[in-house]
Enzyme design. Structure first.
Site, PDB file in Angstrom:
ATOM      1  N   HIS A   1      31.569  40.896  39.701  1.00 47.89           N
ATOM      2  CA  HIS A   1      32.807  41.542  40.149  1.00 47.89           C
ATOM      3  C   HIS A   1      33.097  41.242  41.612  1.00 47.89           C
ATOM      4  O   HIS A   1      34.221  40.935  41.998  1.00 47.89           O
ATOM      5  CB  HIS A   1      32.696  43.060  39.967  1.00 47.89           C
ATOM      6  CG  HIS A   1      32.905  43.509  38.559  1.00 47.89           C
ATOM      7  ND1 HIS A   1      32.276  44.623  38.046  1.00 47.89           N
ATOM      8  CD2 HIS A   1      33.649  43.007  37.556  1.00 47.89           C
ATOM      9  CE1 HIS A   1      32.646  44.782  36.782  1.00 47.89           C
ATOM     10  NE2 HIS A   1      33.464  43.812  36.466  1.00 47.89           N
TER      11      HIS A   1
ATOM     12  N   CYS B   1      40.247  28.402  32.094  1.00 46.08           N
ATOM     13  CA  CYS B   1      40.674  29.613  32.794  1.00 46.08           C
ATOM     14  C   CYS B   1      39.492  30.366  33.394  1.00 46.08           C
ATOM     15  O   CYS B   1      39.654  31.432  33.979  1.00 46.08           O
ATOM     16  CB  CYS B   1      41.451  30.539  31.868  1.00 46.08           C
ATOM     17  SG  CYS B   1      40.483  31.170  30.477  1.00 46.08           S
TER      18      CYS B   1
END
Length: 556
Positions: free
Chosen positions: A186, A486
């Protein structure tokens, strides 16, 4: 002589400044007993502290927006977990103080997560942060977090909780270095969104003394301790050269000889759109729709709420391409109403498309909402399924799209090695592929993307991973269809050139990386990119693959 350390570079740029360490974790509260008559008051204190921390995390999320908001809202829900709160109150009822009850209850839950094969290591770090914030509030001491400083600095920490990373002030925090984490954690993803140079998984980062001057190269992962004036000048000159190249590079993505490689943005919701447009994104290559579902893990959002959110993103790219990934729930993104709570290994269980096929009403509502959101708009809508394993999965998804009346291209994400190996079979059912290199690396190497100890196996330069990308791109070319990337691999400018050389037809990344990738592609012809790709695949390690590609492109 400069001392050079090496971690994993996860966010481009160079930062030179003094070390400031993250505030230390909350000390363990004393284990003293309270009289029975004080239990109710202590339980009330604990509930108020939990609510205050949850509200603070939600507020931070609202300020940060985008992907950070979804992460922080998930943390807020973690703080309010009914089972955790019930455990806290049980401990207080038998004599613990509020702060000790919180500390021990979170420790027990942490042990459960850690015992689940460390797959949820990212959630363990988030859990520790929530615990520290609640205990700090109960003790009346400052929250652990970013140090106060009037002068710019380089932040050093064991790890950074999303709540801290999301609100870093780039005018003060020149860059950051962590001992834990990986390229797809994250904190790494949020650092790229902020445009702050960052290096993670640096052994011994905590041993860098407060006030030490360091130079951080977020591209190479190198840390120079007490750099000489010559080294500083060299790094600053390289950074200035990169900035000049960025400013000079505009327009659609393309190689030096005009081969088009559309550059798209990864977005987590409407809040990320402005940055994508400003960076010159030619559309959206990955619209993560989880942000809507994380608002309330107890039930799916209504069709009306979904239509409104999707339309905001679609309207921002008239005549552009917007690729939407349907809900990717499970594993590290559990939802109470969808995902089983007792899976022995959630990463290998019911997640992604498997979850949606088990709950067809959730998939049908989402596809119907996307169809309505696109009505009357000139956007090129494409919808893809996460975690497609084989042709059967692809057919089931395509059938669901048709049944929902969706007028869009249907695609499959390649995140499982079987999908890459049988890509041509999958393309009999769908119209495009999109490679999620983060999960593809995780499953190829059996290396959890949140665990710093195995970060070398998460390196997207691993030749085995490049082989799977090449297989997918070749299959798409043979079928006359497109194959994009992606995953975070697309945000590395040098690797972006290699991906183009492997036959990838579009690249999608965080908005902050688009100018770097655009400038890199513009320097080389497609033939040079193809030679660099071949050289990288001919090696046996990620480091050698990077060096080989660099040598080809620099003409060595």
């Amino acid at each position: 002589m400069d001392t050079t350390l090496r971690g994993v570079g996860v966010s481009h740029g160079v930062a030179i400044g003094e070390v400031r360490h993250m505030g230390t974790a909350v000390l363990e509260p004393p284990a003293k007993q309270i009289p029975a008559e004080e239990a109710e008051r202590e339980q009330g204190r604990a509930r108020k502290a939990v609510e205050a921390v949850a509200a603070d995390l939600m507020a931070r999320g609202n300020l940060a927006g985008g992907e950070a908001q979804a992460v922080l809202e998930a943390q807020a829900m973690m703080a309010q977990d009914p089972e955790l709160i019930a455990d806290v109150e049980r401990r207080i009822a038998v004599g613990s103080t509020a702060e000790r009850g919180v500390y021990d209850a979170f420790a027990a839950y942490r042990e459960l997560l850690a015992g689940a094969g460390e797959y949820l290591a990212g959630r363990v770090a988030d859990l520790d942060d929530v615990r520290n914030r609640i205990v700090a509030r109960l003790l009346g001491v400052p929250m652990p977090g970013v140090p106060d400083s009037d002068e710019p600095y380089v932040l050093v920490a064991r790890d950074l909780a999303p709540a801290d990373t999301a609100l870093l002030d780039p005018t003060l925090v020149l860059g950051f270095v962590t001992e834990e984490g990986g390229p797809t954690s994250h904190s790494a993803i949020l650092a790229r969104a902020l445009g702050v140079p960052a290096v993670v998984a640096l052994p011994g980062a905590g041993e860098l003394a407060e006030g030490t001057m360091i130079a951080v190269d977020g591209s190479t992962g190198e840390i120079f301790v007490d750099p000489s004036d010559d080294k500083k000048a060299q790094l600053e000159a390289a950074a200035a050269e990169r900035r000049a190249a960025l400013a000079a590079s505009t327009g659609p993505g393309a190689t030096a000889d005009g081969h088009k490689v559309p550059l798209l943005a990864n977005v987590g919701g409407p809040a990320d759109v402005a940055a994508a447009v400003e960076a010159g994104a030619e559309g959206v290559g990955l619209f993560r729709t989880e942000f809507l579902f994380l608002d309330d893990s107890k039930q799916a959002p209504s069709e009306e709420k979904q239509v409104a959110a999707y339309r905001q993103v679609l309207e921002a790219f008239p005549e552009g391409r917007v690729v939407v990934r349907v809900l990717d729930a499970g594993a590290d993104k559990p939802l109470d109403f969808l995902t089983p709570a007792d899976e022995p290994n959630p990463a290998l269980g019911v997640r992604g498309l498997r979850t949606l096929l088990d709950h067809p009403e959730v998939l049908r509502t989402q596809l119907t909402a996307l169809a309505k959101a696109a009505e009357g708009l000139p956007v090129y809508l494409e919808v893809m399924a996460p975690m497609v394993a084989d042709r059967t999965d692809a057919r089931a998804f395509a059938d669901a799209c048709r049944e929902a009346g969706l007028r869009a291209k249907f695609g499959a994400m390649v995140e499982i090695p079987s999908a890459a190996l049988r890509a041509r079979s999958i393309l009999q059912e769908v119209e495009f592929l999109s490679l999620g290199t983060n999960d593809l690396a995780q499953y190829t190497f059996a290396a959890d993307r949140q665990v710093g100890a195995v970060s070398r196996l998460q390196d997207p330069w691993q030749p085995a991973l490049l082989d799977l990308v090449a297989l997918s791109a070749e299959a798409a070319k043979a079928e006359g269809k497109s194959c994009g990337v992606c995953g975070e691999a697309a945000s590395d400018p040098l690797l972006a050139c290699v991906l183009a050389g492997l036959g990838v037809t579009s690249l999608s990344m965080g908005a902050a990386s688009i100018p770097y990738v655009r400038a890199a592609l513009a320097k080389y012809t497609l033939a040079q990119c193809e030679r660099a790709a071949a050289a990288a695949r001919a090696t046996d390690t990620a480091e050698d693959a990077r060096s080989a590609a660099q040598a080809v492109l620099s003409g060595e």
